[in-house]
Design a protein around this motif. Structure first.
Motif, mmCIF file in Angstrom:
data_model
loop_
_atom_site.group_PDB
_atom_site.id
_atom_site.type_symbol
_atom_site.label_atom_id
_atom_site.label_comp_id
_atom_site.label_asym_id
_atom_site.label_seq_id
_atom_site.Cartn_x
_atom_site.Cartn_y
_atom_site.Cartn_z
ATOM 1 N N ILE A 449 0.847 -1.192 0.000
ATOM 2 C CA ILE A 449 0.000 0.000 0.000
ATOM 3 C C ILE A 449 0.885 1.245 0.000
ATOM 4 C CG2 ILE A 449 -1.856 1.235 1.175
ATOM 5 C CD1 ILE A 449 -2.517 -1.433 2.603
ATOM 6 N N LEU A 450 0.687 2.097 -0.973
ATOM 7 C CA LEU A 450 1.468 3.330 -1.123
ATOM 8 C C LEU A 450 0.632 4.504 -0.603
ATOM 9 C CD1 LEU A 450 4.294 3.501 -2.633
ATOM 10 C CD2 LEU A 450 3.061 4.694 -4.429
ATOM 11 N N TYR A 451 1.186 5.287 0.325
ATOM 12 C CA TYR A 451 0.463 6.468 0.826
ATOM 13 C C TYR A 451 1.342 7.700 0.666
ATOM 14 C CZ TYR A 451 3.232 5.927 5.151
ATOM 15 O OH TYR A 451 4.263 5.822 6.060
ATOM 16 N N PHE A 452 0.701 8.888 0.601
ATOM 17 C CA PHE A 452 1.425 10.124 0.285
ATOM 18 C C PHE A 452 1.414 11.165 1.410
ATOM 19 C CE2 PHE A 452 0.529 8.338 -3.886
ATOM 20 C CZ PHE A 452 1.743 8.493 -4.529
ATOM 21 N N ASP A 453 0.561 10.973 2.421
ATOM 22 C CA ASP A 453 0.529 11.953 3.498
ATOM 23 C C ASP A 453 -0.006 11.313 4.776
ATOM 24 O OD1 ASP A 453 -2.290 11.859 3.179
ATOM 25 O OD2 ASP A 453 -2.215 13.463 1.692
ATOM 26 N N ILE A 454 -0.025 12.066 5.857
ATOM 27 C CA ILE A 454 -0.452 11.556 7.162
ATOM 28 C C ILE A 454 -1.919 11.117 7.166
ATOM 29 C CG2 ILE A 454 -0.804 12.138 9.598
ATOM 30 C CD1 ILE A 454 2.087 11.598 8.823
ATOM 31 N N PRO A 455 -2.848 11.910 6.597
ATOM 32 C CA PRO A 455 -4.244 11.450 6.568
ATOM 33 C C PRO A 455 -4.406 10.101 5.864
ATOM 34 C CG PRO A 455 -4.146 13.788 6.094
ATOM 35 C CD PRO A 455 -2.735 13.300 6.099
ATOM 36 N N GLU A 456 -3.684 9.893 4.762
ATOM 37 C CA GLU A 456 -3.765 8.606 4.070
ATOM 38 C C GLU A 456 -3.190 7.496 4.946
ATOM 39 O OE1 GLU A 456 -3.719 9.850 -0.671
ATOM 40 O OE2 GLU A 456 -2.058 8.692 0.183
ATOM 41 N N TYR A 457 -2.101 7.777 5.637
ATOM 42 C CA TYR A 457 -1.492 6.779 6.529
ATOM 43 C C TYR A 457 -2.464 6.400 7.648
ATOM 44 C CZ TYR A 457 1.478 4.841 10.212
ATOM 45 O OH TYR A 457 1.995 4.036 11.199
ATOM 46 N N ASN A 458 -3.087 7.419 8.258
ATOM 47 C CA ASN A 458 -4.030 7.161 9.345
ATOM 48 C C ASN A 458 -5.219 6.337 8.859
ATOM 49 O OD1 ASN A 458 -2.452 8.548 11.189
ATOM 50 N ND2 ASN A 458 -3.526 10.495 10.868
ATOM 51 N N LYS A 459 -5.662 6.610 7.642
ATOM 52 C CA LYS A 459 -6.771 5.854 7.063
ATOM 53 C C LYS A 459 -6.400 4.376 6.939
ATOM 54 C CE LYS A 459 -8.963 4.986 2.612
ATOM 55 N NZ LYS A 459 -9.017 5.344 1.168
ATOM 56 N N ILE A 461 -4.002 2.675 8.563
ATOM 57 C CA ILE A 461 -3.821 2.058 9.878
ATOM 58 C C ILE A 461 -5.172 1.724 10.512
ATOM 59 C CG2 ILE A 461 -3.007 2.438 12.235
ATOM 60 C CD1 ILE A 461 -0.800 1.828 10.209
ATOM 61 N N LYS A 462 -6.128 2.632 10.380
ATOM 62 C CA LYS A 462 -7.465 2.399 10.928
ATOM 63 C C LYS A 462 -8.101 1.170 10.301
ATOM 64 C CE LYS A 462 -12.033 4.488 11.460
ATOM 65 N NZ LYS A 462 -12.917 5.622 11.107
ATOM 66 N N ILE A 463 -7.982 1.043 8.980
ATOM 67 C CA ILE A 463 -8.553 -0.103 8.265
ATOM 68 C C ILE A 463 -7.880 -1.400 8.702
ATOM 69 C CG2 ILE A 463 -8.733 -1.219 6.000
ATOM 70 C CD1 ILE A 463 -9.137 1.572 4.799
ATOM 71 N N LEU A 464 -6.558 -1.374 8.814
ATOM 72 C CA LEU A 464 -5.812 -2.573 9.201
ATOM 73 C C LEU A 464 -6.192 -3.030 10.610
ATOM 74 C CD1 LEU A 464 -2.226 -1.774 7.838
ATOM 75 C CD2 LEU A 464 -4.004 -3.163 6.772
#
Length: 490
Positions: A449-459, A461-464
């Motif tokens: 999974i490739l993410y570009f910013d903190i909001p995407e990272y938090n999203k 982590i929440k899903i996982l």
């Protein structure tokens, strides 16, 4: 490391650029195709003649359609073409194989010729007819069909174009005399004819070069998306007031009525447009007329798309491989199984992207990539130097997985690439790869999974955590966000 035509045939990039040809990858198809409108709108006489040749063939097909061609042999001969895979353009995620034009397209196109090209050669509203009109009617013809048809109808020009460059610039040891099938159409014999060429030859096949200035990406200049999106303005451009009123009235009545002045959905609007076009096919001519009046716009947009493709899949990939990956052990990993090698390479990729400025590979004009298809192609172009098979999985009835890394039938690892911005990420993580594992009889899979910013990272982590897989060793997160220069980090 060899990825592109100039690499494999030892050609200076400047020579190919001066000739006007696109530097294709010989590892994977790139998402470009010939737009026939660029032939029509060009100031070059040879391109205009190519467009005329396309129309001549359409006249032949229409004449045959009007007398009722039903012989399946004739339909196959005149409408069925293989994908010209040797130009290395198209939609294949791995390699350069495609389906070409099949019987469904042939029968659909043949039976609809009299509707689509009713004024072929007798145009009054438009300057010319256009092959792309076929995808504006609901007859099962899409941009990939138009692309394959156009490439086959311009095949002789492309082969001549390639041979001229190759004979002058490519080592004769890398050339081969080839008898190519279906090169030009003999109107007296009413059949496609072969022709012999001296062409660049590699991987047991010849290679075709294509001029950059007839290529585009995403959509033809004449396309159904613009027809639907600009429908109101197209209707308003009609000079016949009575026809304009009738069309607008029919379109309005075709839209479903909702209580409380609720707006129609995009799907409802699109369906209403399709119904209106079926009732008033003249709309197509006015739409094409507007497109013809903006030839320069077509050229500018296509040029920009080609430049972005070169930047994304050539310039940046070359820099990424040469300045970053080649300095690591990425290409020398040799583990005992496909899973270990795949994971080790992915971890190298992660390190280069996060800690060695590799993140820049995923930005075009300072914007992060938006399509997972682009991410998958980039991954394939960086993985090429391995003795493992890297294949796009065939559809086993459950949909294709991104990649299958294997060595023999008993050693296979599935790799699924996703962007954190994907709206269906949770659904995919929950079910998709597990389904693929059963279909492909393998227990090993890796989700990247490739993410570009903190909001995407938090999203992510929440899903996982919700799925209780946040500790899974088979999930690799890669931070492709912009990094500060080391000198600016405190």
């Amino acid at each position: 490391m060899k990825i592109y035509f100039t690499d494999f045939f030892n050609i200076e990039c400047s020579k190919l650029e001066d000739y006007g040809a696109f530097n294709i990858s010989l590892i994977n198809d790139l998402p470009l195709f010939i737009d026939p409108f660029l032939l029509f709108g060009s100031k070059k006489s040879e391109y205009k003649e190519l467009h005329n040749q396309i129309l001549k063939y359409l006249v032949f097909l229409k004449d045959k359609s009007e007398i009722g061609v039903t012989n399946i042999g004739e339909i196959r001969s005149w409408y069925l073409f293989p994908e010209v895979k040797q130009n290395w353009f198209g939609y294949s995620k791995v390699g350069n194989g495609g389906s070409g034009l099949g019987e469904k397209f042939a029968k659909s196109f043949s039976s609809s010729m009299h509707i689509v090209f009713d004024d072929l050669g007798k145009e009054k509203i438009t300057q010319s007819s256009h092959l792309e009109k076929a995808c504006l009617f609901e007859i099962g013809v899409g941009k990939d069909n138009i692309s394959d048809f156009t490439t086959n109808l311009t095949k002789e020009f492309l082969l001549d174009y390639t041979q001229e460059f190759a004979v002058r610039n490519v080592d004769e040891k890398l050339l081969r005399k080839v008898n190519v099938d279906k090169v030009y159409f003999d109107y007296e014999l009413e059949r496609w004819m072969p022709k012999e060429y001296v062409l660049p030859f590699i991987f047991n096949d010849y290679v075709i070069l294509t001029p950059r200035d007839i290529l585009t990406k995403d959509d033809n200049w004449i396309n159904s998306n613009d027809l639907r999106g600009d429908f109101r303005s197209i209707c308003n451009s009609i000079s016949n007031d009575q026809l304009k009123h009738e069309i607008n009235n029919y379109f309005t009545k075709s839209l479903p009525k909702h209580a409380g002045n609720k707006r129609n959905t995009q799907k409802e609007i699109s369906l209403a447009v399709i119904e209106t076009v079926k009732k008033y096919p003249e709309i197509i001519k006015y739409y094409v007329k507007l497109k013809e009046e903006n030839k320069e716009g077509a050229k500018k947009i296509s040029t920009k798309k080609v430049q972005e493709t070169e930047s994304k899949f050539i310039t940046q990939v070359q820099k990424f491989v040469e300045t970053l990956l080649e300095k690591t052990d990425f290409y020398s990993i040799d583990k005992n199984g496909s899973y270990e090698e795949a994971k080790k390479r992915l971890l190298f990729l992660k390190d280069v992207i996060e800690n060695n400025d590799g993140y820049r590979l995923f930005y075009i004009n300072h914007q992060p990539i938006k399509r997972e298809e682009d991410l998958q192609i980039i991954y394939r172009l960086t993985w090429f130097a391995t003795d493992y098979d890297v294949n796009r999985e065939s559809n086993n009835g459950r949909g294709p997985v991104d990649y299958s890394i294997s060595k023999g039938s008993n050693d296979k690892t599935l790799i699924e690439f996703k962007l954190a911005s994907n709206s269906k990420l949770k659904q995919n993580l929950e079910k998709q790869v597990e389904i693929y594992e059963k279909a492909n009889k393998t227990k090993d899979s890796i989700k990247v999974i490739l993410y570009f910013d903190i909001p995407e990272y938090n999203k992510v982590i929440k899903i996982l955590k919700e799925l209780k897989i946040d500790k899974s060793p088979n999930i690799i997160l890669i931070d492709a966000g912009r990094k500060k220069s080391a000198s600016n980090v405190k």
